[in-house]
Design an enzyme around this catalytic site. Structure first.
Site, PDB file in Angstrom:
ATOM      1  N   THR A   1      -5.176   5.094 -21.361  1.00 34.92           N
ATOM      2  CA  THR A   1      -5.003   3.790 -20.754  1.00 34.92           C
ATOM      3  C   THR A   1      -3.624   3.300 -21.178  1.00 34.92           C
ATOM      4  OG1 THR A   1      -6.202   2.926 -22.661  1.00 34.92           O
ATOM      5  CG2 THR A   1      -7.405   3.033 -20.595  1.00 34.92           C
TER       6      THR A   1
ATOM      7  N   GLU B   1      -0.344   4.940  -0.297  1.00 38.76           N
ATOM      8  CA  GLU B   1      -1.086   6.196  -0.449  1.00 38.76           C
ATOM      9  C   GLU B   1      -0.138   7.387  -0.474  1.00 38.76           C
ATOM     10  OE1 GLU B   1      -2.331   3.669   1.170  1.00 38.76           O
ATOM     11  OE2 GLU B   1      -4.519   3.775   1.297  1.00 38.76           O
TER      12      GLU B   1
ATOM     13  N   ARG C   1      -3.128  -3.396 -17.772  1.00 35.98           N
ATOM     14  CA  ARG C   1      -4.387  -2.640 -17.687  1.00 35.98           C
ATOM     15  C   ARG C   1      -4.201  -1.547 -16.653  1.00 35.98           C
ATOM     16  NH1 ARG C   1      -7.861  -5.562 -20.686  1.00 35.98           N
ATOM     17  NH2 ARG C   1      -9.335  -3.861 -20.525  1.00 35.98           N
TER      18      ARG C   1
ATOM     19  N   TYR D   1       0.859  -1.196   0.000  1.00 34.35           N
ATOM     20  CA  TYR D   1       0.000   0.000   0.000  1.00 34.35           C
ATOM     21  C   TYR D   1       0.888   1.238   0.000  1.00 34.35           C
ATOM     22  CZ  TYR D   1      -5.001  -0.842   0.413  1.00 34.35           C
ATOM     23  OH  TYR D   1      -6.318  -1.119   0.145  1.00 34.35           O
TER      24      TYR D   1
ATOM     25  N   LYS E   1      -3.744  -0.561 -24.263  1.00 39.55           N
ATOM     26  CA  LYS E   1      -4.243  -0.729 -25.632  1.00 39.55           C
ATOM     27  C   LYS E   1      -3.042  -0.768 -26.583  1.00 39.55           C
ATOM     28  CE  LYS E   1      -8.851   1.138 -24.710  1.00 39.55           C
ATOM     29  NZ  LYS E   1      -8.930   1.954 -23.497  1.00 39.55           N
TER      30      LYS E   1
ATOM     31  N   ASP F   1      -8.061  12.494 -24.853  1.00 38.43           N
ATOM     32  CA  ASP F   1      -8.069  11.108 -24.380  1.00 38.43           C
ATOM     33  C   ASP F   1      -7.475  10.253 -25.495  1.00 38.43           C
ATOM     34  OD1 ASP F   1      -8.617   8.499 -23.719  1.00 38.43           O
ATOM     35  OD2 ASP F   1     -10.680   8.861 -23.078  1.00 38.43           O
TER      36      ASP F   1
HETATM   37  N1  DSN Z   1     -13.489  -0.502 -23.618  1.00 34.75           N
HETATM   38  C1  DSN Z   1     -12.616   0.355 -24.376  1.00 34.75           C
HETATM   39  C2  DSN Z   1     -12.703   0.103 -25.833  1.00 34.75           C
HETATM   40  O1  DSN Z   1     -12.882  -1.041 -26.170  1.00 34.75           O
HETATM   41  O2  DSN Z   1     -12.591   0.994 -26.639  1.00 34.75           O
HETATM   42  C3  DSN Z   1     -12.794   1.787 -24.065  1.00 34.75           C
HETATM   43  O3  DSN Z   1     -12.707   1.972 -22.704  1.00 34.75           O
END
Ligand code: DSN
Length: 439
Positions: free
Chosen positions: A223, A53, A232, A51, A226, A197
């Site tokens: 994120t 914080e 993740r 942890y 991807k 984003d």
């Molecule tokens: N779930 C993602 C996507 O597939 O584009 C977006 O958060």
């Protein structure tokens, strides 16, 4: 897998089956990827126990002598990767990262512009069922009905009329490039913050295959799992200074009376605003993935993702499949099933392709005549198959299989034939070459 095999054969069995599914099929969901063994190892590491914080050197718990340098390395690598002034690597995932930006910059009910979900935005860009649409006032912008493209002149007119406090640029199902510079110029003209984003395309940006929103954008979220091919999770990258401090945040001062920086607003919104302890094991894996993305071969990877998507788009169109916008400039393709007599049948096609070993997701198309649960499109992308080493010639095999299934989605013989081709293809491209991941 020795321990889990013995202690929990039920879950071990499901892990093995998932590995087999991923290994034997082709993963075309554009937001998914196959991480390296190094990223998997960091995710499964001892940091999962801790942890932490707070932020490096300013924590609320003891025992941080190894967490601190790990998080600092992750931050430094992310800064280098994108040329960002400030980075917060603690957001648990993309939605919490976007939520933190809203929390930092907007008051409840404040107005913002976001890309309509049906045409390619994200839930957190103002969908009425999401916190962003429920707690704030979203004015959606959409693609042009004819071209299916974003028109920056229309978005500018909308911004001048609506005077939003923030404009979100970014996509989840838009197959063309985003003009971040034009978005920033509009934001500066109307005194709005610009949130880019880049979740879907951060790997392309890191690899130079898509124009970057840096260094001019106020705040960028992404994120990490991807096209960037990490664990993740997510991060927020921003400028240090708050360009709009006097207009929107003049009441926000530090203890010494100076203006709070944008970076301070963002950090405070993540912790303690929204989150407790960061997920240190994930942050270690982010650091590993950022190092991988800093290597020269990641540029080749990013370029190949786009080449593969373009090749697959051309192959599909050559076989009579209609693509939204007539092609792609990035990693994703949106198929409009309506000309094939499949309005509202995205789910049927997704399931048929699943049976054939091709994983895609049903998706709405611009100005969707059906519903999000029974939409008229399917969305596909090339980050994961490119990670496996597939190139343009393999895209041909996959596109041919997709076209066959779309033309006969209920024909079990056709589906079985495609499955055979996909099995033969994936055998040549193991997920983790030369390594039995289940050992
Ligand atoms: N779930 C993602 C996507 O597939 O584009 C977006 O958060």
């Amino acid at each position: 897998m020795n321990d889990i095999n013995t202690s929990d054969p039920e879950i071990a069995g499901l892990i093995k089956k998932e590995l087999q599914r991923e290994e034997q099929g082709v993963e075309l969901i554009p937001s998914e990827n196959n991480v390296t063994k190094a990223v998997l190892q960091a995710m499964g590491s001892i940091f999962t126990n801790k942890y932490s914080e707070g932020y490096p050197r300013k924590r609320y718990y003891g025992g941080q002598e190894f967490v601190d340098p790990m998080e600092e390395i992750a931050i430094d690598r992310a800064k280098k990767l994108f040329g960002a002034e400030h980075v917060n690597v603690q957001p648990y995932s993309g939605s919490p990262a976007n939520q933190a930006v809203f929390f930092a910059l907007l008051n409840l009910k404040d107005k913002f512009l976001g890309f309509d979900l049906t045409s390619g935005g994200h839930l957190t860009h103002g969908s009425p069922v999401n916190f962003s649409g429920k707690n704030y006032t979203c004015v959606p912008y959409d693609v042009d009905k004819e071209t299916e493209l974003l028109d920056m002149d229309i978005i500018k007119k909308l911004a001048i009329k609506e005077k939003p406090k923030m404009i979100i640029s970014g996509l989840t199902a838009y197959p063309r490039k985003i003009d971040f510079k034009a978005f920033q110029e509009i934001c500066e003209e109307v005194d709005a913050y610009h949130l880019a984003d880049i979740s879907h395309i951060s790997g392309l940006i890191a690899g130079g295959a898509h124009a970057s929103p840096f260094p001019f954008t106020d705040v960028v979220t992404t994120t990490t799992h991807k096209s960037l091919r990490g664990p993740r999770g997510a991060m927020i990258l921003c400028k240090e200074e708050d360009r709009l401090h006097e207009k929107y945040h003049s009441d926000k001062k530090t203890k010494d009376g100076s203006a709070k920086k944008l970076s301070q607003l963002i950090d405070a919104a993540v912790f303690p605003g929204l989150q407790g302890g960061p997920h240190d094991h994930t942050n270690a894996a982010k650091a590993v993935a950022f190092k991988e993305a800093l290597q020269p071969d990641f540029k080749d990877y990013a370029q190949q993702i786009v080449k593969n998507a373009k090749a697959m788009a051309d192959d599909l169109m050559g076989q009579g499949i209609r693509l939204v916008t007539g092609g792609t400039d990035n990693h994703l393709i949106l198929i409009d099933l309506q000309p094939n007599g499949l309005m509202g049948k995205g789910k049927l096609v997704q399931n048929a392709l699943d049976e054939a070993g091709i994983t895609v997701n049903k998706n709405t198309v611009p100005y969707e005549p059906s519903s999000p649960f029974n939409p008229s499109g399917v969305r596909l992308g090339t980050p994961a198959v490119t990670t496996r080493g597939m190139k343009e010639s393999e895209m041909k095999v996959i596109a041919s299989g997709i076209a066959k299934v779309i033309k006969s989605p209920e024909d079990k013989l056709v589906i079985a034939g495609v499955k055979k081709d996909i099995l033969a293809l994936t055998k040549e491209f193991p997920l983790y070459p030369g390594f039995d991941i289940l050992k």
